[in-house]
Design an enzyme around this catalytic site. Sequence first.
Site, short mmCIF file in Angstrom:
data_model
loop_
_atom_site.label_atom_id
_atom_site.label_comp_id
_atom_site.label_asym_id
_atom_site.label_seq_id
_atom_site.Cartn_x
_atom_site.Cartn_y
_atom_site.Cartn_z
N GLU A 57 6.64 7.42 6.83
CA GLU A 57 6.58 8.64 7.64
C GLU A 57 7.46 9.76 7.07
OE1 GLU A 57 7.07 5.53 8.55
OE2 GLU A 57 6.54 5.14 10.63
N CYS A 112 9.21 2.95 13.26
CA CYS A 112 10.41 2.22 13.67
C CYS A 112 11.32 3.11 14.50
CB CYS A 112 11.15 1.66 12.46
SG CYS A 112 11.89 2.91 11.41
N SER A 162 -3.59 -30.32 -18.27
CA SER A 162 -4.33 -29.40 -17.40
C SER A 162 -4.46 -28.01 -18.02
CB SER A 162 -3.61 -29.30 -16.05
OG SER A 162 -2.33 -28.74 -16.23
N ARG A 206 0.49 -13.58 -7.86
CA ARG A 206 1.94 -13.79 -8.00
C ARG A 206 2.69 -12.50 -7.70
NH1 ARG A 206 2.64 -17.02 -13.74
NH2 ARG A 206 1.67 -18.94 -13.00
N LEU A 237 5.95 -19.25 -14.44
CA LEU A 237 5.66 -18.74 -13.09
C LEU A 237 6.14 -17.30 -12.88
CD1 LEU A 237 6.34 -21.89 -10.87
CD2 LEU A 237 4.17 -21.10 -11.82
N GLU A 252 1.96 -23.07 -6.47
CA GLU A 252 1.21 -23.48 -7.66
C GLU A 252 1.77 -24.83 -8.09
OE1 GLU A 252 0.31 -20.59 -10.72
OE2 GLU A 252 1.29 -19.00 -9.59
N GLY A 302 0.69 -29.45 -8.09
CA GLY A 302 -0.39 -30.43 -8.28
C GLY A 302 -0.96 -30.94 -6.97
N LEU A 355 1.40 -32.31 -3.75
CA LEU A 355 1.93 -31.30 -2.82
C LEU A 355 0.79 -30.62 -2.06
CD1 LEU A 355 4.44 -29.90 -1.69
CD2 LEU A 355 4.12 -28.11 -3.41
C1 AOF Z 1 8.17 2.31 9.54
N1 AOF Z 1 7.63 2.83 8.41
O1 AOF Z 1 7.16 2.72 6.24
C2 AOF Z 1 8.19 0.87 7.22
C3 AOF Z 1 8.69 0.31 8.42
O2 AOF Z 1 15.68 -1.75 6.31
P1 AOF Z 1 14.74 -0.63 6.61
O3 AOF Z 1 15.45 0.58 7.19
O4 AOF Z 1 13.86 -0.25 5.47
O5 AOF Z 1 13.81 -1.13 7.80
C4 AOF Z 1 12.87 -2.11 7.55
C5 AOF Z 1 12.06 -2.38 8.79
O6 AOF Z 1 11.38 -1.19 9.19
C6 AOF Z 1 10.97 -3.41 8.56
O7 AOF Z 1 11.44 -4.70 8.82
C7 AOF Z 1 9.90 -2.96 9.53
O8 AOF Z 1 10.16 -3.42 10.84
C8 AOF Z 1 10.04 -1.46 9.49
N2 AOF Z 1 9.19 -0.92 8.41
N3 AOF Z 1 8.64 1.04 9.54
O9 AOF Z 1 8.23 3.00 10.55
C9 AOF Z 1 7.63 2.18 7.25
N4 AOF Z 1 8.22 0.19 6.05
ZN ZN Z 2 10.57 3.62 9.77
#
Ligand code: AOF
Ligand code: ZN
Length: 372
Positions: free
Chosen positions: A56, A79, A172, A188, A208, A302, A304, A307
Amino acid sequence: MSFSTFDHDCMRRALVLAEQGLFTSDPNPRVGCVLTRDGRIVGEGAHLHAGEAHAEPRALAVAGSAARGATAYVTLEPCNHHGRTPPCVDALLAAGVTRVVYALRDPNPRVDGNGGARLAAAGVATECGLLEREALALNEGFVKRMRLGRPFVRLKSAASLDGRVALADGSSQWITGEAARADVQSWRARSSAVLTTAATVIADDPRLTVRLAGATRQPLRVILDRGVRSPINARIFAAPGAVLLITAAAGERSAAAAYRALRARGVEIAVVPTAVAGTRSLDLASVLDLLGTKLVNELLIEAGGILAGALLAQGLVDEWLLYVAPKLLGSNAQPLAVMPPLDTLADARSFEVIETASVGDDLRLRLRPRAH
Ligand code: AOF
Ligand code: ZN
């Protein structure tokens, strides 16, 4: 709630932006954001690296004053907490965004509905759930770790038509062709960690690592090594990136010298219980719990057939990435998944094929286990 075609188009664009973080945002989710005003895109952003700006604020920085009165399309709920960066909700409110559409509620307990609720309380038109399935598909690992404390487990196997992964003598290299092996590289690269066993380290000596052009992050490499048998000169220890060896033998006098040598090479050693006291196999659920604490979102396994069989039998596989080479290796070759015999066909484990693809001369199946 009903969304317009324009809403869909904008969220699709935000999902494309989110994918820019596919190989890099770990352990954070992949998130994209599009800002529009008067039916035009005025800003775009993606979250590329943990610790750096979220999607954002990146989009807001592009939009500048055009963000006033804008709609934000975000693939994850904005967030509302101070993490490594300030809350995105504050940034959206300060910029004067008046509508926020997000695809997926953030399962992070520090957010989990609070971001949306705060926007709504501030008078922003807030809508959730547009293209939610697609947003979830990008972040299944993050969501599972946040909800259950365990990584999303993707098992990778490379087998012949008769379901064999190595000859009886263990050889393999290679059953599948170059194109299939190159394809594994991107699986990966998107994983937080790649896990194998001491048996595979001894038999195949794999590195790996991710060897894609421009790769900037190596997944954590994890070795299940109950008896600390991995040879210290194995390539996995010399290759770039961190290695975690999981064992049950900590404190055993016989292993002390092996531990010292491994630690001197920078290998971290962790201990989990055995499945049944006194047996050789590690408790796989405990392994996953441990990797959850290490912030592993997507785990690629990855190894055998032993597992693979144990993981499948215990219902610990979320997705099976199965490469099939059009070859026959014969019935004394090693099986894809070592499992106990069945009494009736009704007991067979079954899978849903979610994707099939041709990769070079081989087939790639993506399977999801059906409830057993
Ligand atoms: C958002 N926009 O682009 C992302 C979010 O440690 P920080 O500050 O980077 O916070 C990570 C947390 O924020 C992550 O665990 C998730 O809950 C949220 N990620 N939130 O609004 C974003 N990447
Ligand atoms: Zn955020």
